[in-house]
Design an enzyme around this catalytic site. Sequence first.
Site, PDB file in Angstrom:
ATOM      1  N   GLY A 155      17.669 -13.068   9.167  1.00  0.00           N
ATOM      2  CA  GLY A 155      16.268 -12.825   8.822  1.00  0.00           C
ATOM      3  C   GLY A 155      15.449 -12.766  10.101  1.00  0.00           C
ATOM      4  O   GLY A 155      15.980 -12.534  11.191  1.00  0.00           O
ATOM      5  N   ARG A 156      14.155 -13.032   9.958  1.00  0.00           N
ATOM      6  CA  ARG A 156      13.256 -12.892  11.114  1.00  0.00           C
ATOM      7  C   ARG A 156      13.641 -13.837  12.249  1.00  0.00           C
ATOM      8  O   ARG A 156      13.627 -13.451  13.420  1.00  0.00           O
ATOM      9  CB  ARG A 156      11.816 -13.158  10.676  1.00  0.00           C
ATOM     10  CG  ARG A 156      11.256 -12.036   9.824  1.00  0.00           C
ATOM     11  CD  ARG A 156      10.047 -12.478   9.031  1.00  0.00           C
ATOM     12  NE  ARG A 156      10.444 -13.309   7.903  1.00  0.00           N
ATOM     13  CZ  ARG A 156       9.845 -13.335   6.724  1.00  0.00           C
ATOM     14  NH1 ARG A 156       8.778 -12.594   6.513  1.00  0.00           N
ATOM     15  NH2 ARG A 156      10.269 -14.107   5.741  1.00  0.00           N
ATOM     16  N   ILE A 157      13.999 -15.085  11.908  1.00  0.00           N
ATOM     17  CA  ILE A 157      14.326 -16.050  12.970  1.00  0.00           C
ATOM     18  C   ILE A 157      15.665 -15.679  13.620  1.00  0.00           C
ATOM     19  O   ILE A 157      15.802 -15.712  14.844  1.00  0.00           O
ATOM     20  CB  ILE A 157      14.339 -17.487  12.411  1.00  0.00           C
ATOM     21  CG1 ILE A 157      12.949 -17.851  11.894  1.00  0.00           C
ATOM     22  CG2 ILE A 157      14.803 -18.482  13.478  1.00  0.00           C
ATOM     23  CD1 ILE A 157      12.890 -19.132  11.068  1.00  0.00           C
ATOM     24  N   ARG A 178      23.707 -11.479   4.117  1.00  0.00           N
ATOM     25  CA  ARG A 178      23.937 -10.956   2.763  1.00  0.00           C
ATOM     26  C   ARG A 178      23.882  -9.437   2.771  1.00  0.00           C
ATOM     27  O   ARG A 178      24.692  -8.751   2.180  1.00  0.00           O
ATOM     28  CB  ARG A 178      22.857 -11.472   1.809  1.00  0.00           C
ATOM     29  CG  ARG A 178      23.292 -12.649   0.989  1.00  0.00           C
ATOM     30  CD  ARG A 178      22.161 -13.147   0.166  1.00  0.00           C
ATOM     31  NE  ARG A 178      20.916 -13.163   0.961  1.00  0.00           N
ATOM     32  CZ  ARG A 178      19.775 -13.660   0.553  1.00  0.00           C
ATOM     33  NH1 ARG A 178      19.663 -14.176  -0.630  1.00  0.00           N
ATOM     34  NH2 ARG A 178      18.696 -13.648   1.331  1.00  0.00           N
ATOM     35  N   ILE A 237      20.016 -24.709  12.664  1.00  0.00           N
ATOM     36  CA  ILE A 237      18.560 -24.913  12.566  1.00  0.00           C
ATOM     37  C   ILE A 237      18.082 -24.451  11.187  1.00  0.00           C
ATOM     38  O   ILE A 237      16.888 -24.250  10.983  1.00  0.00           O
ATOM     39  CB  ILE A 237      17.773 -24.156  13.670  1.00  0.00           C
ATOM     40  CG1 ILE A 237      18.083 -22.654  13.646  1.00  0.00           C
ATOM     41  CG2 ILE A 237      18.003 -24.758  15.027  1.00  0.00           C
ATOM     42  CD1 ILE A 237      17.071 -21.811  14.417  1.00  0.00           C
ATOM     43  N   ALA A 238      19.042 -24.283  10.257  1.00  0.00           N
ATOM     44  CA  ALA A 238      18.672 -23.703   8.957  1.00  0.00           C
ATOM     45  C   ALA A 238      18.246 -24.801   7.979  1.00  0.00           C
ATOM     46  O   ALA A 238      17.048 -25.060   7.812  1.00  0.00           O
ATOM     47  CB  ALA A 238      19.839 -22.892   8.423  1.00  0.00           C
ATOM     48  N   ARG A 239      19.203 -25.425   7.339  1.00  0.00           N
ATOM     49  CA  ARG A 239      18.931 -26.498   6.385  1.00  0.00           C
ATOM     50  C   ARG A 239      20.145 -27.403   6.325  1.00  0.00           C
ATOM     51  O   ARG A 239      21.282 -26.936   6.459  1.00  0.00           O
ATOM     52  CB  ARG A 239      18.713 -25.935   4.981  1.00  0.00           C
ATOM     53  CG  ARG A 239      17.287 -25.547   4.663  1.00  0.00           C
ATOM     54  CD  ARG A 239      16.357 -26.749   4.556  1.00  0.00           C
ATOM     55  NE  ARG A 239      15.003 -26.365   4.237  1.00  0.00           N
ATOM     56  CZ  ARG A 239      14.078 -25.995   5.127  1.00  0.00           C
ATOM     57  NH1 ARG A 239      14.358 -25.968   6.417  1.00  0.00           N
ATOM     58  NH2 ARG A 239      12.857 -25.662   4.730  1.00  0.00           N
ATOM     59  N   GLU A 268      18.847 -35.535   4.970  1.00  0.00           N
ATOM     60  CA  GLU A 268      17.932 -36.044   6.001  1.00  0.00           C
ATOM     61  C   GLU A 268      16.709 -36.703   5.355  1.00  0.00           C
ATOM     62  O   GLU A 268      16.338 -36.331   4.246  1.00  0.00           O
ATOM     63  CB  GLU A 268      17.507 -34.902   6.945  1.00  0.00           C
ATOM     64  CG  GLU A 268      16.698 -33.817   6.276  1.00  0.00           C
ATOM     65  CD  GLU A 268      16.436 -32.633   7.210  1.00  0.00           C
ATOM     66  OE1 GLU A 268      17.376 -32.091   7.808  1.00  0.00           O
ATOM     67  OE2 GLU A 268      15.247 -32.258   7.324  1.00  0.00           O
ATOM     68  N   HIS A 286      14.728 -32.351  12.924  1.00  0.00           N
ATOM     69  CA  HIS A 286      14.096 -31.240  12.187  1.00  0.00           C
ATOM     70  C   HIS A 286      12.748 -30.854  12.833  1.00  0.00           C
ATOM     71  O   HIS A 286      11.697 -30.958  12.207  1.00  0.00           O
ATOM     72  CB  HIS A 286      13.886 -31.620  10.712  1.00  0.00           C
ATOM     73  CG  HIS A 286      13.767 -30.418   9.810  1.00  0.00           C
ATOM     74  ND1 HIS A 286      14.198 -30.395   8.515  1.00  0.00           N
ATOM     75  CD2 HIS A 286      13.229 -29.183  10.042  1.00  0.00           C
ATOM     76  CE1 HIS A 286      13.938 -29.221   7.964  1.00  0.00           C
ATOM     77  NE2 HIS A 286      13.349 -28.455   8.887  1.00  0.00           N
ATOM     78  N   ILE A 287      12.844 -30.406  14.080  1.00  0.00           N
ATOM     79  CA  ILE A 287      11.620 -30.117  14.846  1.00  0.00           C
ATOM     80  C   ILE A 287      11.555 -28.664  15.331  1.00  0.00           C
ATOM     81  O   ILE A 287      10.784 -28.347  16.231  1.00  0.00           O
ATOM     82  CB  ILE A 287      11.486 -31.060  16.072  1.00  0.00           C
ATOM     83  CG1 ILE A 287      12.734 -30.980  16.979  1.00  0.00           C
ATOM     84  CG2 ILE A 287      11.211 -32.486  15.635  1.00  0.00           C
ATOM     85  CD1 ILE A 287      12.555 -31.651  18.339  1.00  0.00           C
TER      86      ILE A 287
HETATM   87  C1  GLV Z   1      11.248 -25.703   8.343  1.00  0.00           C
HETATM   88  O1  GLV Z   1      12.347 -26.125   8.227  1.00  0.00           O
HETATM   89  C2  GLV Z   1      10.704 -24.674   7.537  1.00  0.00           C
HETATM   90  O2  GLV Z   1      11.343 -24.251   6.559  1.00  0.00           O
HETATM   91  O3  GLV Z   1       9.587 -24.218   7.829  1.00  0.00           O
END
Ligand code: GLV
Length: 324
Positions: A155-157, A178, A237-239, A268, A286-287
């Site tokens: 995606g964008r990130i 996907r 860095i997703a979830r 978390e 989660h920063i």
């Molecule tokens: C951070 O994890 C967000 O989804 O913005």
Amino acid sequence: MRPRILIARAIFPEVIDKLAQHFDVTSNQDDVLWTPVQLMAQLQGMQGVFTTGSERIDATVLAACPTLKICANMAVGYNNFDLEAMSAAGVLGTNAPDVLTETTADFGFALLMATARRLTESEHFLRAGLWARWRYDMFTGADIHGATLGILGMGRIGQGIARRGAHGFGMKVIYHNRSRLDAATEAQCQASYVSKEELLRTADHLVLVLPYSASSHHAIGAAELAQMKPTATLVNIARGGIVDDAALAAALRNRTIAAAGLDVFEGEPRVHPDLLTVPNVVLTPHIASATVPTRLAMAHLAADNLIGYLLHHKPLTPLNPAVL
Ligand code: GLV
């Protein structure tokens, strides 16, 4: 009568002031972590709620709060929303996309570099007073420049990370998603589409940026980790929940992969105890979106969604627009 809204967590005072110009606001500046029952009690009579990723909005909450019209998340991810239940109840959900893309991509890259170059491990060594002399193999890590960067979730990130890798560090970028990106976007990111299996097998550094859902739960488990190179690094860095953290801790301990960088964790803010005992992992709380301008922009976007919908029926970033 002015609409009533609840701000479920502590937030920038200027955002409370902005919302208070339009609504009767109940805020939670003491940042009490409400149980679902307490959240439902707080939501009585409210038309809108400002949430962060930590407040679960599901069928039970919705049934108990029939006045609710909108839940505005100050996060791009929205796995705390049961969107189907919200749509069924006629409640709009909004998230906070775009404003955090570049900041989060910066952080993904920072975590990748810290992981590959063993930044925190070497700092702990120095702080412990163990640095007595130079050694040729002291904290040798993996190169970033020229390496193969794999991205799962484009995606964008993911695209922001790809651009940094390709343009800034001369990396070869491969991705799995996907759906495949259009040719122009692939060219911009200098990224090639591959199967998930090829991604796992050939990436030197694998970065996870896919949304969490039932289908991405444990997308990286023992079987996937076993396919990665023993020299590879993994960044999430997703979830939390996308990686099987117990399996990852075992892979790190057994060195079936070289290192990991984790900003998100299953369950978390608890962290799997095994991850805390392996040295070859960089851990952050989660920063990824945490810069002042970006967190402000996210909060303002959530506030603007509340204002846009409750006052003008025009939310900026609706997740279930059928409700409109
Ligand atoms: C951070 O994890 C967000 O989804 O913005």
